[in-house]
Design a protein around this motif. Structure first.
Motif, PDB file in Angstrom:
ATOM      1  N   THR A  29       4.421  75.831  16.370  1.00 26.78           N
ATOM      2  CA  THR A  29       4.937  76.170  17.688  1.00 26.78           C
ATOM      3  C   THR A  29       4.093  75.437  18.715  1.00 26.78           C
ATOM      4  O   THR A  29       2.868  75.443  18.639  1.00 26.78           O
ATOM      5  CB  THR A  29       4.936  77.694  17.949  1.00 26.78           C
ATOM      6  N   GLY A  30       4.730  74.776  19.628  1.00 20.04           N
ATOM      7  CA  GLY A  30       3.991  74.042  20.655  1.00 20.04           C
ATOM      8  C   GLY A  30       2.976  73.095  20.063  1.00 20.04           C
ATOM      9  O   GLY A  30       3.294  72.286  19.202  1.00 20.04           O
ATOM     10  N   PHE A  32       0.341  74.000  18.258  1.00 18.82           N
ATOM     11  CA  PHE A  32      -0.408  74.640  17.183  1.00 18.82           C
ATOM     12  C   PHE A  32       0.414  74.739  15.904  1.00 18.82           C
ATOM     13  O   PHE A  32       1.637  74.793  15.940  1.00 18.82           O
ATOM     14  CB  PHE A  32      -0.856  76.038  17.612  1.00 18.82           C
ATOM     15  N   SER A  62       2.707  85.108  14.875  1.00 16.97           N
ATOM     16  CA  SER A  62       2.814  85.002  16.327  1.00 16.97           C
ATOM     17  C   SER A  62       1.523  85.461  17.009  1.00 16.97           C
ATOM     18  O   SER A  62       1.031  84.801  17.938  1.00 16.97           O
ATOM     19  CB  SER A  62       3.997  85.829  16.822  1.00 16.97           C
ATOM     20  N   PHE A  65      -1.067  82.820  16.577  1.00 15.43           N
ATOM     21  CA  PHE A  65      -0.839  81.702  17.496  1.00 15.43           C
ATOM     22  C   PHE A  65      -1.348  82.047  18.897  1.00 15.43           C
ATOM     23  O   PHE A  65      -1.946  81.211  19.568  1.00 15.43           O
ATOM     24  CB  PHE A  65       0.643  81.322  17.572  1.00 15.43           C
ATOM     25  N   SER A  66      -1.127  83.269  19.347  1.00 10.76           N
ATOM     26  CA  SER A  66      -1.623  83.693  20.666  1.00 10.76           C
ATOM     27  C   SER A  66      -3.141  83.619  20.701  1.00 10.76           C
ATOM     28  O   SER A  66      -3.725  83.145  21.682  1.00 10.76           O
ATOM     29  CB  SER A  66      -1.162  85.113  20.984  1.00 10.76           C
ATOM     30  N   MET A  68      -5.032  81.706  18.840  1.00 13.23           N
ATOM     31  CA  MET A  68      -5.409  80.292  18.800  1.00 13.23           C
ATOM     32  C   MET A  68      -5.316  79.681  20.203  1.00 13.23           C
ATOM     33  O   MET A  68      -6.202  78.937  20.623  1.00 13.23           O
ATOM     34  CB  MET A  68      -4.490  79.524  17.836  1.00 13.23           C
ATOM     35  N   GLN A  69      -4.239  80.004  20.911  1.00 12.68           N
ATOM     36  CA  GLN A  69      -4.052  79.493  22.267  1.00 12.68           C
ATOM     37  C   GLN A  69      -5.186  79.949  23.173  1.00 12.68           C
ATOM     38  O   GLN A  69      -5.773  79.157  23.909  1.00 12.68           O
ATOM     39  CB  GLN A  69      -2.705  79.961  22.821  1.00 12.68           C
ATOM     40  N   ASP A  70      -5.503  81.233  23.102  1.00 10.73           N
ATOM     41  CA  ASP A  70      -6.589  81.782  23.927  1.00 10.73           C
ATOM     42  C   ASP A  70      -7.923  81.129  23.596  1.00 10.73           C
ATOM     43  O   ASP A  70      -8.676  80.732  24.493  1.00 10.73           O
ATOM     44  CB  ASP A  70      -6.707  83.293  23.732  1.00 10.73           C
ATOM     45  N   PHE A  72      -8.554  78.219  22.239  1.00 10.95           N
ATOM     46  CA  PHE A  72      -8.593  76.811  22.631  1.00 10.95           C
ATOM     47  C   PHE A  72      -8.725  76.671  24.145  1.00 10.95           C
ATOM     48  O   PHE A  72      -9.541  75.891  24.649  1.00 10.95           O
ATOM     49  CB  PHE A  72      -7.352  76.090  22.113  1.00 10.95           C
ATOM     50  N   ALA A  73      -7.946  77.456  24.896  1.00  6.56           N
ATOM     51  CA  ALA A  73      -8.023  77.408  26.352  1.00  6.56           C
ATOM     52  C   ALA A  73      -9.418  77.817  26.829  1.00  6.56           C
ATOM     53  O   ALA A  73      -9.979  77.184  27.733  1.00  6.56           O
ATOM     54  CB  ALA A  73      -6.961  78.318  26.977  1.00  6.56           C
TER      55      ALA A  73
END
Length: 83
Positions: A29-30, A32, A62, A65-66, A68-70, A72-73
């Motif tokens: 997704t996106g 990742f 899911s 993934f959230s 992972m996004q957090d 990385f940001a």
């Protein structure tokens, strides 16, 4: 690596590959992706993998993934890579 098939899903791109006596399940997704591997001898057929992509598992994917996004940001901000 040999492509086997995609598993339809409205939220993720789920692909199955075969390589080195393993099935590789790639969920994207996106920016990742998550990859899971299972030995060929562990399952009877590819349909068992498809059956395993149930709601409970995909909800955990899911959430991961959230996270992972957090993560990385946060590292990009912490290290002044982005503002």
């Amino acid at each position: 690596m040999r492509y086997i098939k995609d598993i339809p899903n409205q939220h993720f791109k789920i692909s199955i590959y075969q390589w080195n006596n393993k099935y590789i399940i790639k969920i994207e997704t996106g920016m990742f992706e998550q990859t899971y591997k299972i030995e060929e001898y562990e399952i009877a057929n590819v349909e068992e993998i498809e059956k395993s992509m149930d709601i409970e598992f995909l909800e955990k994917v899911s959430a991961r993934f959230s996270g992972m996004q957090d993560d990385f940001a946060n590292t990009l901000h912490r290290n002044d890579v982005i503002f």
